[in-house]
Design a protein around this motif. Structure first.
Motif, PDB file in Angstrom:
ATOM      1  N   GLU A 224      99.194 121.682 127.753  1.00 42.07           N
ATOM      2  CA  GLU A 224     100.457 122.314 127.374  1.00 42.07           C
ATOM      3  C   GLU A 224     100.565 122.479 125.859  1.00 42.07           C
TER       4      GLU A 224
ATOM      5  N   PHE B  26      98.034 123.183 123.938  1.00 41.05           N
ATOM      6  CA  PHE B  26      97.227 124.386 123.702  1.00 41.05           C
ATOM      7  C   PHE B  26      98.010 125.646 124.066  1.00 41.05           C
ATOM      8  N   LEU B  27      98.824 125.558 125.104  1.00 36.36           N
ATOM      9  CA  LEU B  27      99.584 126.718 125.564  1.00 36.36           C
ATOM     10  C   LEU B  27     100.800 127.004 124.693  1.00 36.36           C
ATOM     11  N   GLY B  28     101.093 126.115 123.748  1.00 31.14           N
ATOM     12  CA  GLY B  28     102.191 126.362 122.814  1.00 31.14           C
ATOM     13  C   GLY B  28     103.473 125.638 123.122  1.00 31.14           C
TER      14      GLY B  28
ATOM     15  N   ASP C  86     102.970 131.973 128.920  1.00 31.30           N
ATOM     16  CA  ASP C  86     102.103 133.121 128.651  1.00 31.30           C
ATOM     17  C   ASP C  86     100.777 132.896 129.378  1.00 31.30           C
TER      18      ASP C  86
ATOM     19  N   ASN D 111      98.247 134.671 129.435  1.00 35.57           N
ATOM     20  CA  ASN D 111      97.083 134.999 128.593  1.00 35.57           C
ATOM     21  C   ASN D 111      96.569 133.750 127.884  1.00 35.57           C
ATOM     22  N   LYS D 112      97.493 132.870 127.496  1.00 34.14           N
ATOM     23  CA  LYS D 112      97.078 131.611 126.865  1.00 34.14           C
ATOM     24  C   LYS D 112      96.400 130.693 127.879  1.00 34.14           C
TER      25      LYS D 112
ATOM     26  N   ALA E 229      92.964 131.830 128.143  1.00 33.27           N
ATOM     27  CA  ALA E 229      92.176 131.394 126.983  1.00 33.27           C
ATOM     28  C   ALA E 229      91.769 129.930 127.125  1.00 33.27           C
ATOM     29  N   ALA E 230      92.671 129.107 127.672  1.00 34.69           N
ATOM     30  CA  ALA E 230      92.351 127.686 127.905  1.00 34.69           C
ATOM     31  C   ALA E 230      91.237 127.562 128.939  1.00 34.69           C
TER      32      ALA E 230
END
Length: 352
Positions: A92, A94-96, A152, A154-155, A158-159
């Motif tokens: 989480e 990493f996901l912002g 998101d 998209n994130k 990316a992870a």
């Protein structure tokens, strides 16, 4: 000397006889020759499947190390691990996700005293929050709900790519979402599935089973329940009532907690429930009748029949993920990455 002790001693001797070779190999980093171990084009992919048995770790094992998904990739690479139960905090972040104000509050508190041998760790004392802190926590909770509902994807992709490029698979994401809103539980299963995981893990309870099973069924996933010492502490405790709730319920059988608290061979549970055991946590411990009972030990120094457990899974070819959970005391001259790597090598010597 009983059979379990003989096989344990044989395993220790085999492990120690190969220690020189392992030490020499450990001098060569997994990413030797690469300038940036997190560059997706340059990471040397690892494989911790030994003799058909997947050896991984719950990333909680690295709780004493700097966090973050990028660091998880680095630690996996250094330990030679390709399979993880991923704690959701690193994902989480990493996901912002917003920063949790509780982190700073708890850091300012004195830690609880270390547990006596055989006792559970004392829970961290809940602080008396100031009105300002209460407002910060309430705001954070609202922010987290918004963040999860509006994540998101998209994130998330990316992870997933960060792990995939390093050859690392997250078979479980430990969101522990049973106390969340329905919208947040939906998020947990949606994100875990997008990460390539097959399940979301939670601590075992009947209420959690009934609440989470429909979400798991909806997403074609599992809710994977972890136990501590319920088999010893709750008379008549069984997996059977949970199995009856839904075919989407599976178990993360903590073989170490089971052995340390009951003294019953973990293979008894594995043989009975192997079709519903998705993963196990492996660790070495003393048994309940030891002079220092139910206490975490360096692998090979306790009484847990590690070799029996791993070899049974290998023999039967059960698709059970075997995850190291590092809980013994780490000496000042070592760190969690080094200790997990030593556990990986120990398991390899048993299985190969």
């Amino acid at each position: 000397m009983n059979k379990n002790q003989r096989t344990k001693n044989q395993s220790r001797r085999r492990f120690l006889s190969n220690s020189a070779a392992l030490a020499a190999a450990s001098m060569i980093p997994m990413n030797y020759g690469f300038t940036n171990p997190l560059d997706s084009q340059m990471v040397e992919k690892v494989d911790s499947n030994f003799g058909g048995v997947s050896i991984g770790t719950i990333t909680y094992s690295w709780r004493s190390m700097p966090g973050g998904l990028e660091n998880i990739v680095k630690y996996c690479n250094e330990c030679g691990i390709s399979s993880i139960e991923l704690m959701s905090g690193d994902l989480e972040t990493f996901l912002g996700a917003p920063e949790n104000p509780m982190t700073a509050i708890f850091k300012s508190m004195a830690p609880p005293p270390p547990p006596k041998p055989g006792e559970k760790p004392a829970p961290r004392r809940r602080p008396e929050f100031t009105e300002e802190q209460k407002a910060q926590i309430e705001k954070y909770n609202q922010q987290m709900t918004t963040f999860r509902v509006d994540v998101d994807m998209n994130k998330v992709a990316a992870a997933r790519k960060l792990l995939d490029d390093a050859g690392i698979k997250a078979h479980i994401v430990k969101f522990s979402p049973s106390r969340w809103s329905d919208e947040e539980i939906e998020y947990a299963f949606k994100v875990a599935k997008a990460m390539g995981a097959k399940g979301v893990s939670e601590e075992i309870s009947e209420a959690a089973a009934k609440k989470l099973a429909p979400f798991a069924e909806k997403h074609g996933m599992y809710v994977v329940f972890h136990q501590h010492m319920q088999f010893a502490e709750n008379e008549g405790f069984s997996y059977d009532p949970y199995i009856a709730v839904s075919p989407a319920i599976m178990f993360n059988f903590d073989s170490g907690h089971f052995w340390g608290s009951t003294g019953i061979h973990p293979n008894e549970i594995l043989k009975k429930y192997h079709e519903r055991i998705f993963s196990i946590h492996i660790k070495d411990k003393t048994g309940p009748d030891a002079e220092v009972p139910n206490t975490n030990q360096v692998w090979g120094q306790g009484q847990m029949p590690l070799e029996d457990v791993l070899l049974l899974i290998k023999k039967e070819k059960w698709p059970i993920y075997c995850d190291i959970e590092l809980e013994y005391e780490i000496k000042p001259w070592s760190d969690a990455v080094h200790e997990v790597k030593t556990c990986v090598n120990y398991a390899r010597q048993i299985l190969m």
